[in-house]
Every structure is written in C-alpha cells, then in structure tokens.
Design an enzyme around this catalytic site. Structure first.
Site, PDB file in Angstrom:
ATOM      1  N   HIS A 255      41.599  45.554  35.987  1.00 49.48           N
ATOM      2  CA  HIS A 255      41.918  44.119  35.882  1.00 49.48           C
ATOM      3  C   HIS A 255      42.672  43.699  37.130  1.00 49.48           C
ATOM      4  O   HIS A 255      43.901  43.765  37.148  1.00 49.48           O
ATOM      5  CB  HIS A 255      42.768  43.884  34.638  1.00 49.48           C
ATOM      6  CG  HIS A 255      42.991  42.447  34.315  1.00 49.48           C
ATOM      7  ND1 HIS A 255      44.039  41.720  34.828  1.00 49.48           N
ATOM      8  CD2 HIS A 255      42.310  41.606  33.516  1.00 49.48           C
ATOM      9  CE1 HIS A 255      44.006  40.491  34.341  1.00 49.48           C
ATOM     10  NE2 HIS A 255      42.963  40.400  33.542  1.00 49.48           N
ATOM     11  N   PHE A 256      42.069  43.329  38.143  1.00 47.57           N
ATOM     12  CA  PHE A 256      40.643  43.231  38.450  1.00 47.57           C
ATOM     13  C   PHE A 256      40.347  44.195  39.580  1.00 47.57           C
ATOM     14  O   PHE A 256      41.217  44.443  40.406  1.00 47.57           O
ATOM     15  CB  PHE A 256      40.292  41.810  38.887  1.00 47.57           C
ATOM     16  CG  PHE A 256      40.560  40.768  37.842  1.00 47.57           C
ATOM     17  CD1 PHE A 256      39.627  40.530  36.841  1.00 47.57           C
ATOM     18  CD2 PHE A 256      41.746  40.042  37.834  1.00 47.57           C
ATOM     19  CE1 PHE A 256      39.857  39.557  35.881  1.00 47.57           C
ATOM     20  CE2 PHE A 256      41.978  39.079  36.877  1.00 47.57           C
ATOM     21  CZ  PHE A 256      41.037  38.838  35.898  1.00 47.57           C
TER      22      PHE A 256
END
Length: 171
Positions: free
Chosen positions: A70-71
C-alpha cells in the site's frame, strides 16, 4: 486491587490471545492487525471529557507489512489501520474496566485524514478521550481520538463506538 495504567507489547499480545481479561472477554487482534506496540497511559478519569483517556504508541519501521502493498512505489500506512487502532483502544478500555464480552467496532462519526504515515516515520501516537460509557444489556463506549506521527496530528475521529457482546450470535 490497583488497576495497571500502562501495558507493554507482551501484555498486548496476551490480550490478543484472550489471556489478559479472561476467556470470552475483550481481546485485541493478533499481529499483523494489532496496530499498537504499547499503551503508555490508561485512566478512567481525565481526558478531554474527564471520563477516561488512553495514550498508545506504534513504532514505525520500513519493514512493516503494509508498506510493501500500500502502495507499490508509494508506500503509506493505510488510514483505515489508524482508525482501527483507535477502535482497538476503545475496546481495550472497556475490557480494562472489567466489563465482560467480546469487542466489536460499531461505527464512528466524522473521520478526517490530513496527513500520512510514511516508512521514514519513527512513531505513531494514539490519543483516545472517552466521552461516555453505557453499561446496560450492551456495554458501549463512545470516544474521540487522534493519530499523530512524530508529534504531528494527522487523523481525527469523533464518536468512535465500540460495544462488548456476551454473545455475538445475533450480531
């Protein structure tokens, strides 16, 4: 008997296994969803409303599981994990008060995100202010909370609600 007012990582892991408040009572999630390393202060007086407060911390390092996904190429701690940590602490508070039952997050009022936790951060601090506890057929706490990273407030939540259920069959 005097209540404990600070809890170590090992204490919190005992809580995640159901060993701190007894079988069938409030538990924290196990790692990786346990978003707290220690509770540095818990009290049933004080706080913004005079009805209780908690201060807890999470140490940040770049190897935490969520940064890898993420991410990709833009690592940031998901805001929902900070929100969940605040619910975890409200539920812990109810168990610490000696109330029976299993904790469930029941919602919140307004939630605001105005910053982020990056892998370069050192420490997240959670501040929870208990507004009200209700002890009827359902034990419920309502609280406001903030999340800070390295001393800068980045999230706030009003009206965090957590209940303890002696049976979750009809929930």
């Amino acid at each position: 008997m005097t209540k404990q007012h600070a809890f170590t990582r090992e204490d919190l892991l005992r809580c995640s296994r159901g060993e701190l408040f007894g079988p069938g009572n409030a538990q924290l999630p196990a790692p990786n969803m346990l978003m707290i390393d220690r509770i540095v202060h818990i009290s049933d007086v004080g706080g913004k409303y005079g009805k209780g407060e908690l201060v807890a911390e999470l140490d940040i390092n770049p190897d935490l599981w969520f940064f890898a996904c993420h991410f990709e190429g833009d690592p940031v701690m998901p805001g929902c994990l900070g929100l969940d940590a605040m619910w975890q602490l409200v539920g812990f508070y109810l168990g610490w008060q000696g109330n029976p039952g299993r904790g469930r997050a029941l919602g919140s009022g307004e939630v605001k995100f105005f910053g982020q936790v990056l892998p370069t951060a050192k420490k997240v601090t959670y501040n929870i202010h208990i507004k009200r506890t209700i002890n009827r057929s359902l034990v419920l706490a309502i609280a406001d909370g903030t999340v800070s990273v390295d001393g800068r407030e980045i999230y706030s939540a009003e009206g965090l609600r957590v209940g303890l259920f002696t049976s979750t069959d009809s929930f």
